[in-house]
Design an enzyme around this catalytic site. Sequence first.
Site, mmCIF file in Angstrom:
data_model
loop_
_atom_site.group_PDB
_atom_site.id
_atom_site.type_symbol
_atom_site.label_atom_id
_atom_site.label_comp_id
_atom_site.label_asym_id
_atom_site.label_seq_id
_atom_site.Cartn_x
_atom_site.Cartn_y
_atom_site.Cartn_z
ATOM 1 N N SER A 1 16.712 41.335 35.305
ATOM 2 C CA SER A 1 16.272 40.897 33.990
ATOM 3 C C SER A 1 16.624 41.936 32.918
ATOM 4 C CB SER A 1 14.769 40.590 34.031
ATOM 5 O OG SER A 1 14.382 39.815 32.928
ATOM 6 N N ASP B 1 15.510 33.951 36.374
ATOM 7 C CA ASP B 1 15.196 35.384 36.411
ATOM 8 C C ASP B 1 15.128 35.921 37.844
ATOM 9 O OD1 ASP B 1 13.539 37.883 36.292
ATOM 10 O OD2 ASP B 1 13.418 37.343 34.172
#
Length: 353
Positions: free
Chosen positions: A57, A210
């Site tokens: 991320s 993610d």
Amino acid sequence: MATKQTESRERSNDPAAPRQIALALQGGGMHGAFTWGVLDRLLEDKRLAIEGVSATSAGAMNGAVLAYGLLKGGESGAREALHDFWHAVAESAERYNPLRWVPWLKGSHSFGLDHSPLYAFADMMLRMFSPYQFNPHNLNPLREVLERHVDFVALRKACPILLYLCATNVETGKIRLFTGEDVCADAVLASACVPTLFQAVTIAGEHYWDGGYMGNPAIYPLIYHCKTRDVVIVHINPLVRPGVPVTAADILNRISEISFNSSLMREMRAIAFVTDLIQQGKFARDEMKEMLIHSIRSDAAMCELSVSSKYNADWDFLCELRDNGRKEADAWLAQHYADIGQRSSIDIREEFL
């Protein structure tokens, strides 16, 4: 495959040569500016050599910018690249903020005091509408910033470190590691694809969210592929948050923190298990790799931040996060530099088991 930097260090018998480490960089939205500060201080120190990075991320963004900065200008180039990237993120957020002309909505951006109605409202709206509804054209300002600050073609040709970017396959739930020829802007955006904020990123027919759901970040590629045994984890999500949350927002935030730490907890249990077997003599040290784990984090400071501040890209706020990261990295260097190559600087069982 060893990088040129790794090979040169292996040939050197100089005890003053930089000590090799691998970095594991967590994600956490704009709180990733804390990691920027940690990296800035470690690069400034010059006693460390980064062999590999596994990142997720916001950590993936930091990792990609770090690698390209090292490629272009060594440690000083990486520090400059990280600064310029985060400054561009702040500028982009200001440019795309529809309420930028309403200053009273911005609230306080002081570290630990971000309770802006703007960001709280944004957080509420993200729980009511999907990105396929409020962003049907799939616009992502981070793409333009990322592509402007990282030449991925050059990075794929001559990446100076081992780089692993973690994403989660939406359909299979499996972790995907992007490395080598697979490192690109889409890979970074896939790793940072918060499903309530962005549409899934599609790469070669597969869809990704993610990476924090399955690896925040993944440690195993550093174990398998890096020569160094030292892994420095840069935490964004607090491991410990005192007290029981009672508001809906705080409950959801703690659920998110626990979920995004769960994969790391599992890997730490496996590392502790193997370490015990080695130390008990059940495996020879040349048969199994005994990992040395280190940790840089600021749970107390992160616990003071509201969940909505993960969307806050105000430059002053990012700089305060950076400064806190530098402070924590400086303290870690002062206390634990001598541990590198010798021992873990945290008690894995106490922290993770």
